[in-house]
Structures are given as structure tokens and as C-alpha cells.
Design a protein around this motif. Structure first.
Motif, mmCIF file in Angstrom:
data_model
loop_
_atom_site.group_PDB
_atom_site.id
_atom_site.type_symbol
_atom_site.label_atom_id
_atom_site.label_comp_id
_atom_site.label_asym_id
_atom_site.label_seq_id
_atom_site.Cartn_x
_atom_site.Cartn_y
_atom_site.Cartn_z
ATOM 1 N N PHE A 120 0.901 -1.150 0.118
ATOM 2 C CA PHE A 120 -0.276 0.020 -0.163
ATOM 3 C C PHE A 120 0.825 1.337 -0.084
ATOM 4 C CE2 PHE A 120 1.239 -1.260 4.342
ATOM 5 C CZ PHE A 120 1.161 -0.117 4.766
ATOM 6 N N ASP A 160 4.366 3.932 8.481
ATOM 7 C CA ASP A 160 3.637 2.586 8.445
ATOM 8 C C ASP A 160 3.879 1.998 6.746
ATOM 9 O OD1 ASP A 160 1.568 0.666 8.165
ATOM 10 O OD2 ASP A 160 -0.099 2.226 8.659
ATOM 11 N N ASP A 184 2.514 -5.822 7.067
ATOM 12 C CA ASP A 184 1.999 -4.346 7.485
ATOM 13 C C ASP A 184 2.573 -4.083 8.717
ATOM 14 O OD1 ASP A 184 0.656 -2.036 7.478
ATOM 15 O OD2 ASP A 184 -1.535 -3.078 7.613
ATOM 16 N N MET A 185 3.219 -3.125 8.945
ATOM 17 C CA MET A 185 3.794 -2.773 10.210
ATOM 18 C C MET A 185 4.100 -1.270 10.327
ATOM 19 S SD MET A 185 7.911 -3.237 11.215
ATOM 20 C CE MET A 185 8.849 -2.080 10.038
ATOM 21 N N THR A 186 3.666 -0.839 11.526
ATOM 22 C CA THR A 186 3.888 0.866 11.875
ATOM 23 C C THR A 186 5.057 0.613 13.094
ATOM 24 O OG1 THR A 186 1.489 1.193 11.348
ATOM 25 C CG2 THR A 186 2.911 2.886 12.402
ATOM 26 N N GLU A 238 -3.083 -3.055 15.754
ATOM 27 C CA GLU A 238 -2.344 -1.432 15.498
ATOM 28 C C GLU A 238 -3.213 -0.464 16.082
ATOM 29 O OE1 GLU A 238 -2.990 -0.139 11.373
ATOM 30 O OE2 GLU A 238 -3.720 -2.055 10.984
ATOM 31 N N GLU A 294 2.291 -1.200 15.205
ATOM 32 C CA GLU A 294 1.460 -2.242 14.408
ATOM 33 C C GLU A 294 2.195 -3.411 14.034
ATOM 34 O OE1 GLU A 294 0.272 -1.014 10.292
ATOM 35 O OE2 GLU A 294 -1.050 -2.721 10.445
HETATM 36 ZN ZN ZN Z 1 -0.350 -0.260 8.569
#
Ligand code: ZN
Ligand code: ZN
Length: 363
Positions: free
Chosen positions: A186, A217, A228-230, A326, A340
Motif C-alpha cells: 500500500f 507505516d 503491514d507494520m507501523t 495496530e 502495528e
Molecule cells: Zn499499516
């Protein structure tokens, strides 16, 4: 026929549906292996047929081999092919992906269905199948998570004060691709200072300055699967307010992780996170749901959030669901914090896939 198609056929027969037209590309990929952009899949009690256009003749034959579907190639509007086959059939109940199918398809279909045939909604049946990952999928998600975290480390090493948000986002995307991703899952979020209070900020041409919170993010798309990581960083020594906000969100994230296991409802996990933020006076600062399923798409079933009147059915977490956790707290005019991880639901708890430290990192 592969396991996924077998499972879907069993569900269709339980629902007394004798034909289903699959039009969403992620569901088509999941069921057949086809990765192209134009295709439709018609499942009937007698046979499974995949339709695409001449650009994909070779690709469709190769990619769908193990699914064991019949491949038909046609020109013109792709919908004409399944409609022709349906017109000759004796199906009674045709299910379509009512949440995503274009309205124009419905109006084109109605007059061409066999006499007395009824059109019904699949209501996310395939999306629900997709929520529980098989071994191949878990492997792809692990690879995607690994790439994401490695790219994060490489990119922040290249950070220099006054770098633009958009430059750092580009560096992140470049590193992900270099490490094996086909691209970001994304649009990468890099938000500094007050802009970190915008949960879905797009990287701007604003320089990242000393004394600012920095929210990143990011996620890779690898072998078709998302991560997906924040993570939160601070340029220079963090202020007390920034550290406090970070600690509260981290505590909330850990509480949510603690609450996860197969058999627990998603809203209970969401509640565990909210309860902690409430203790810190931040319940109103958490303005989105706690997490989401991920896989072939970045946002998939299930949604991990509050129970609401438009979503009355409780979502129960099951073993081998891949989800994100998250929580966030956003203070307009100051900044926001979100933490996240990508995780797998296990029988007795949770496996946190994301290896990156959750400390507030000082740059
Ligand atoms: Zn994210
Ligand atoms: Zn997410």
C-alpha cells in the motif's frame, strides 16, 4: 480440483447454490492461481471454468494447471462467455460476489439467465475462506514480513535530518523491492511532527525536523502476499509528552496481543486495547479499528474492531488467521503514535511475525 475449490464447493452445496460466478481478482487468484488482471471463474456442480482474454492464453494455461479448471478464451466483454454457458445450463441458484460485482454486470446478467433461475449473494463466502491461511500462504506472509522489517532498518540508516517525508518513503519502497518485494503493499506512510496525528497521512514534501515524532507505516507485497507494520521514531531526544504517548500505545498493543487466541471474538481483543488507552485518558484519541486480516490483499476479512449495529455478527478468531494489531492515539496539533505488528492467531495465543523492536527509536 485443488483443496480451496473443494472447500468452496462444499460450502456452496450447504447453501444450496448450484453455480457461483467469481469476479474479484484476489478471489480468482486464491482459487485458481491466475495472477492476471482480467478473468472470471464460473463454478457449477458439473465443472469449473475460467474465462480470460487472448493476452492471457499462455499465462492462464500455466497458472491454473493445479486448480484443474477448464480455460476458455474470448474476445469482447468477458461476461458474455459465462453468460453463454449459463444460458445453456439448468442452474437454479446463481451466486455472485454481491459486495464487489459491478452493478452493470447484474443488469446484463438478469435477462440472460435460464428461466426461473434466482440470483443470490455470496456475501463474502470466499473472503471468509481466505481468512484462514494454509502453509504456502503463511510462508509467503513470513517472507513479506521479513522483507518489510529488513527494508525498514536499511531505510532508517539512510535517514538524514531535513530529509523530506516523500524521500524517506521512496527509500523504503526502493529497499523493499531490492529485498524481494514486487512493491509496497500500500502507499507507504511517512508522517512527521503534527502530521503523525493524521492516521492516513500521505508522505508530503515536508522536511523531517529535529524534535519531531516520526510515524512509518509500511508493508511489502511479496509472492502476492502483504505484510503491514507501523513503527515510531523520534528525531533527537523525545519529549516527555511523546514518550508518554508512545508508552500508552505500546501498553495497549501488548494488552491486545495478550488477549488474542483462537476462539476469542475480535471485538474482545479490540476492547482490551481500548481499555488501556482509556486508563491513560486516550480512548477518544483512538479513532480507528484495532486491526484487519491481511493476505492477498492488505485489508481482508476479518476486521478487528468494535461491535457495531451495521456489523452485528461477532467475528471469532480462528487458528491460522493472519491479522494486524495496530492501536493508535492521535493528538491534533501535537502528533500521533501507532504501533502495528503482523501476527498469526494460534490455538493458545498469538505468534508475532514482525521482528522489529517496538521502542520509540531515537534517530
Ligand atoms: Zn499499516
Ligand atoms: Zn494495517
Amino acid at each position: 480440483m485443488n483443496q480451496r475449490l473443494l472447500r468452496l464447493h462444499a460450502l456452496l452445496s450447504e447453501l444450496e447454490i448450484d453455480a457461483a460466478l467469481i469476479t474479484s481478482s484476489a478471489n480468482i487468484r486464491y482459487l485458481t492461481g491466475f495472477t492476471g488482471s482480467n478473468g472470471m471463474l464460473l463454478l457449477t456442480v458439473k465443472s469449473d471454468t475460467f474465462y480470460t482474454d487472448p493476452r492471457y492464453t499462455t499465462q492462464a494455461a500455466q497458472e491454473t494447471v493445479s486448480a484443474g479448471v477448464k480455460v476458455k478464451i474470448g474476445k469482447g466483454h468477458l461476461l458474455n462467455l459465462p453468460l453463454e454457458d449459463l444460458g445453456k445450463s439448468r442452474i437454479k441458484r446463481l451466486a455472485v460476489e454481491n459486495q464487489t460485482i459491478p452493478f452493470s454486470y447484474i443488469t446484463a446478467m438478469q435477462p440472460k439467465l435460464p428461466l426461473g433461475a434466482e440470483l443470490v449473494g455470496l456475501n463474502g463466502t470466499v473472503d471468509q475462506l481466505r481468512a484462514i491461511k494454509d502453509d504456502d500462504e503463511m510462508q509467503a506472509i513470513r517472507a513479506s514480513v521479513k522483507t518489510c522489517s529488513a527494508a525498514f532498518e536499511r531505510a532508517i540508516k539512510r535517514f538524514r535530518p531535513h530529509m523530506l517525508e516523500s524521500e524517506l518513503a521512496l527509500e523504503i519502497d526502493y529497499q523493499m523491492r531490492k529485498l524481494g518485494a514486487s512493491g509496497p503493499a500500500f502507499e507507504t506512510i511517512v508522517a512527521s511532527g503534527e502530521r503523525s496525528a493524521l492516521p492516513h497521512a500521505r508522505p508530503s514534501r515536508q522536511p523531517i525536523r529535529e524534535g519531531q515524532l516520526l510515524l512509518i507505516d509500511m508493508g511489502a507485497s511479496q509472492e502476492g502476499y502483504a505484510s503491514d507494520m507501523t513503527r515510531m521514531l523520534h528525531v533527537g531526544e523525545a519529549s516527555r509528552q511523546a514518550s508518554k504517548l508512545h508508552r500508552a500505545v505500546l501498553e495497549s498493543q501488548l494488552a491486545a496481543l495478550e488477549a488474542i487466541k483462537a476462539g476469542v471474538t475480535a471485538h474482545k481483543v479490540d476492547q482490551a486495547a481500548r481499555k488501556v488507552l482509556k486508563q491513560h485518558g486516550l480512548e477518544k484519541a483512538f479513532v480507528h479499528s484495532l486491526g484487519h486480516g491481511l493476505g492477498l490483499e492488505i485489508h481482508e476479512y476479518p476486521r478487528i474492531g468494535k461491535r457495531s449495529s451495521d456489523r452485528p455478527a461477532a467475528v471469532v478468531l480462528e487458528e491460522n488467521m493472519a491479522i494486524t494489531v495496530e492501536p493508535g492515539a492521535y493528538v491534533p496539533g501535537f502528533g500521533g503514535v501507532r504501533i502495528e505488528d503482523t501476527v498469526l492467531v494460534t490455538k493458545g495465543g498469538v505468534e508475532i511475525l514482525t521482528p522489529t523492536s517496538k521502542e520509540l527509536r531515537v534517530l
